[in-house]
Motif scaffolding. Sequence first.
Motif, PDB file in Angstrom:
ATOM      1  N   ALA A  88     -49.874  89.940   5.120  1.00  0.00           N
ATOM      2  CA  ALA A  88     -49.896  88.749   4.269  1.00  0.00           C
ATOM      3  C   ALA A  88     -49.444  89.084   2.852  1.00  0.00           C
ATOM      4  N   HIS A  89     -49.889  90.228   2.341  1.00  0.00           N
ATOM      5  CA  HIS A  89     -49.501  90.631   0.990  1.00  0.00           C
ATOM      6  C   HIS A  89     -48.025  91.011   0.931  1.00  0.00           C
ATOM      7  N   GLN A  90     -47.532  91.656   1.957  1.00  0.00           N
ATOM      8  CA  GLN A  90     -46.108  91.976   2.009  1.00  0.00           C
ATOM      9  C   GLN A  90     -45.264  90.708   2.044  1.00  0.00           C
ATOM     10  N   ASP A  91     -45.740  89.694   2.742  1.00  0.00           N
ATOM     11  CA  ASP A  91     -45.013  88.425   2.811  1.00  0.00           C
ATOM     12  C   ASP A  91     -44.953  87.759   1.433  1.00  0.00           C
ATOM     13  N   ILE A  92     -46.060  87.805   0.686  1.00  0.00           N
ATOM     14  CA  ILE A  92     -46.089  87.239  -0.658  1.00  0.00           C
ATOM     15  C   ILE A  92     -45.112  87.986  -1.561  1.00  0.00           C
ATOM     16  N   GLN A  93     -45.148  89.290  -1.480  1.00  0.00           N
ATOM     17  CA  GLN A  93     -44.261  90.128  -2.290  1.00  0.00           C
ATOM     18  C   GLN A  93     -42.793  89.820  -1.983  1.00  0.00           C
ATOM     19  N   LEU A 120     -50.397  79.186  -8.948  1.00  0.00           N
ATOM     20  CA  LEU A 120     -50.965  80.193  -8.053  1.00  0.00           C
ATOM     21  C   LEU A 120     -52.436  80.448  -8.333  1.00  0.00           C
ATOM     22  N   ASN A 121     -52.847  80.255  -9.587  1.00  0.00           N
ATOM     23  CA  ASN A 121     -54.189  80.627 -10.028  1.00  0.00           C
ATOM     24  C   ASN A 121     -55.226  79.523  -9.885  1.00  0.00           C
ATOM     25  N   HIS A 122     -54.845  78.396  -9.314  1.00  0.00           N
ATOM     26  CA  HIS A 122     -55.814  77.305  -9.142  1.00  0.00           C
ATOM     27  C   HIS A 122     -55.909  76.917  -7.673  1.00  0.00           C
ATOM     28  N   TYR A 175     -54.224  81.455  -4.911  1.00  0.00           N
ATOM     29  CA  TYR A 175     -53.998  82.890  -4.745  1.00  0.00           C
ATOM     30  C   TYR A 175     -55.116  83.693  -5.420  1.00  0.00           C
ATOM     31  N   SER A 176     -55.433  84.827  -4.856  1.00  0.00           N
ATOM     32  CA  SER A 176     -56.374  85.751  -5.477  1.00  0.00           C
ATOM     33  C   SER A 176     -55.688  86.441  -6.655  1.00  0.00           C
ATOM     34  N   ILE A 177     -56.465  87.167  -7.454  1.00  0.00           N
ATOM     35  CA  ILE A 177     -55.901  87.923  -8.568  1.00  0.00           C
ATOM     36  C   ILE A 177     -54.872  88.926  -8.061  1.00  0.00           C
ATOM     37  N   PHE A 178     -55.171  89.602  -6.961  1.00  0.00           N
ATOM     38  CA  PHE A 178     -54.252  90.587  -6.401  1.00  0.00           C
ATOM     39  C   PHE A 178     -52.956  89.924  -5.953  1.00  0.00           C
ATOM     40  N   GLU A 179     -53.066  88.772  -5.331  1.00  0.00           N
ATOM     41  CA  GLU A 179     -51.881  88.056  -4.860  1.00  0.00           C
ATOM     42  C   GLU A 179     -51.043  87.547  -6.021  1.00  0.00           C
ATOM     43  N   GLN A 180     -51.693  87.067  -7.071  1.00  0.00           N
ATOM     44  CA  GLN A 180     -50.952  86.639  -8.256  1.00  0.00           C
ATOM     45  C   GLN A 180     -50.188  87.814  -8.861  1.00  0.00           C
ATOM     46  N   MET A 181     -50.844  88.973  -8.866  1.00  0.00           N
ATOM     47  CA  MET A 181     -50.212  90.168  -9.417  1.00  0.00           C
ATOM     48  C   MET A 181     -48.953  90.537  -8.647  1.00  0.00           C
ATOM     49  N   GLY A 212     -41.367  89.766 -13.121  1.00  0.00           N
ATOM     50  CA  GLY A 212     -41.033  90.602 -14.268  1.00  0.00           C
ATOM     51  C   GLY A 212     -39.629  91.184 -14.209  1.00  0.00           C
ATOM     52  N   ARG A 213     -38.983  91.073 -13.065  1.00  0.00           N
ATOM     53  CA  ARG A 213     -37.623  91.596 -12.918  1.00  0.00           C
ATOM     54  C   ARG A 213     -36.597  90.728 -13.638  1.00  0.00           C
ATOM     55  N   VAL A 214     -36.938  89.469 -13.898  1.00  0.00           N
ATOM     56  CA  VAL A 214     -35.972  88.549 -14.486  1.00  0.00           C
ATOM     57  C   VAL A 214     -36.033  88.609 -16.009  1.00  0.00           C
ATOM     58  N   THR A 215     -34.886  88.512 -16.667  1.00  0.00           N
ATOM     59  CA  THR A 215     -34.846  88.592 -18.127  1.00  0.00           C
ATOM     60  C   THR A 215     -34.978  87.192 -18.743  1.00  0.00           C
ATOM     61  N   GLY A 216     -35.119  87.176 -20.076  1.00  0.00           N
ATOM     62  CA  GLY A 216     -35.244  85.907 -20.776  1.00  0.00           C
ATOM     63  C   GLY A 216     -36.572  85.227 -20.554  1.00  0.00           C
ATOM     64  N   ALA A 217     -37.556  85.991 -20.035  1.00  0.00           N
ATOM     65  CA  ALA A 217     -38.884  85.430 -19.735  1.00  0.00           C
ATOM     66  C   ALA A 217     -38.798  84.188 -18.861  1.00  0.00           C
ATOM     67  N   ILE A 218     -37.785  84.142 -18.009  1.00  0.00           N
ATOM     68  CA  ILE A 218     -37.630  82.993 -17.123  1.00  0.00           C
ATOM     69  C   ILE A 218     -38.764  82.953 -16.104  1.00  0.00           C
ATOM     70  N   TRP A 219     -39.509  84.053 -16.013  1.00  0.00           N
ATOM     71  CA  TRP A 219     -40.723  84.049 -15.188  1.00  0.00           C
ATOM     72  C   TRP A 219     -41.687  82.936 -15.583  1.00  0.00           C
ATOM     73  N   ASP A 220     -41.621  82.513 -16.842  1.00  0.00           N
ATOM     74  CA  ASP A 220     -42.582  81.504 -17.317  1.00  0.00           C
ATOM     75  C   ASP A 220     -42.302  80.120 -16.738  1.00  0.00           C
ATOM     76  N   THR A 221     -41.152  79.945 -16.096  1.00  0.00           N
ATOM     77  CA  THR A 221     -40.879  78.670 -15.436  1.00  0.00           C
ATOM     78  C   THR A 221     -41.715  78.518 -14.164  1.00  0.00           C
ATOM     79  N   VAL A 222     -42.236  79.624 -13.654  1.00  0.00           N
ATOM     80  CA  VAL A 222     -43.143  79.569 -12.501  1.00  0.00           C
ATOM     81  C   VAL A 222     -44.526  79.261 -13.077  1.00  0.00           C
ATOM     82  N   PHE A 223     -44.724  77.981 -13.333  1.00  0.00           N
ATOM     83  CA  PHE A 223     -45.833  77.521 -14.160  1.00  0.00           C
ATOM     84  C   PHE A 223     -47.199  77.793 -13.525  1.00  0.00           C
ATOM     85  N   ARG A 224     -48.138  78.095 -14.402  1.00  0.00           N
ATOM     86  CA  ARG A 224     -49.491  78.452 -13.996  1.00  0.00           C
ATOM     87  C   ARG A 224     -50.465  77.915 -15.040  1.00  0.00           C
TER      88      ARG A 224
END
Length: 388
Positions: free
Chosen positions: A8-13, A57-59, A68-74, A81-93
Amino acid sequence: MDLTLSKAHQDIQHKAREFVDQVLVNYELECEVNDGLSRESLETINQAVMGWELNALNHSKENGGQGYSIFEQMLVDEQLGRVTGAIWDTVFRPSYPMKNATPAQKEEYLIPTCQGRRRDCYAITEADAGSDPTQCLTRADRIDGGYRINGEKWFVTVGDVADYILVHAHVDGDPANPAVFFVDKNLPGVELKRTPLYTHHFCYKHPEYIFNNVEVGADKLLGKEGQGYELTKDWFVEARLGIAARCIGGATRALEDANEFAANRIQFGQPIRNFQAIEFMLADMAVEIMAAKSMLYRVCAEIDAGQDRKLNHAKVAAVKLYCSEMVGRVCDKAVQILGGRGYMRENAVERLWRDTRVDRIWEGTSEIQRVIIGGQIKKRGLEIYTGW
């Protein structure tokens, strides 16, 4: 003990990695060239986040999130974190403390935010208050039926697109009575002061806001009076873990790019990775990532296992400190390996090098993390960090 990831964790990753590669990286150069993303691009990504079921993910699912659990969110954050420009923040939480919202507040704020129809931002920092929220001068004076908020907040990340702000303020100006309030941006007295420019390019902005006699009802108080610091501390724990995970993701991408370049760059008749100076840098980068990843995964697993809340705060400080400083060292080596190309903004290592510098500053500087760690050693002994 079994340290392998479950199926399950590999699938999330894998899912998070695919989302980054298939969706987010396509917007990196737009963000770099335009110092942000267009409304159209942000809306397209927002729809993709919902379609891939990576929203909130956190709700809980009950509140419109993914639960998602804390581990799954991580696991997701590491890939983001691989994407530049902090575009990760579009995955809203939506901010984690909103789990303490009343049923009415959940209907008005949390649920639509989990569903991508609203957006929150968190306002803590001020001109004279950063790592120490007790120094905040923003106050919420009691009035009939609610509160009147006055003050100024800096570095309100996502404040340009959010439609409401979670404001950390002191009730009647008393630092011993902190509280957090829902403040809609369209209320009278909410004023945009300015939107500074920063070293990195970011898909959103970090504006400054003034609150000039902004009146909110008692129903806009999140949690209880006096609970504000604990709510903010919970937010810091979640935010610091997210930073640590994204630092590992960014460092990993930088290492991969540097490793590939070193294998294909021919100088003096051979790939430069054959030279010990380059090989040793790659080796050091790999070991740093391995150490950081081991620390992060362990602490997230401990939190999910029910570790004491106070220990969470203490250990996450160590994780955030190490990971944020690690990514700086790794990205700097990646730039060095790529040479002149590493200094070109068209290459991810340059952008990661610039983007991740802030990770040693925001959500608690490296120095503040050391203060927390030192204080915990005095209080609990070395075992909290050196024991198992």
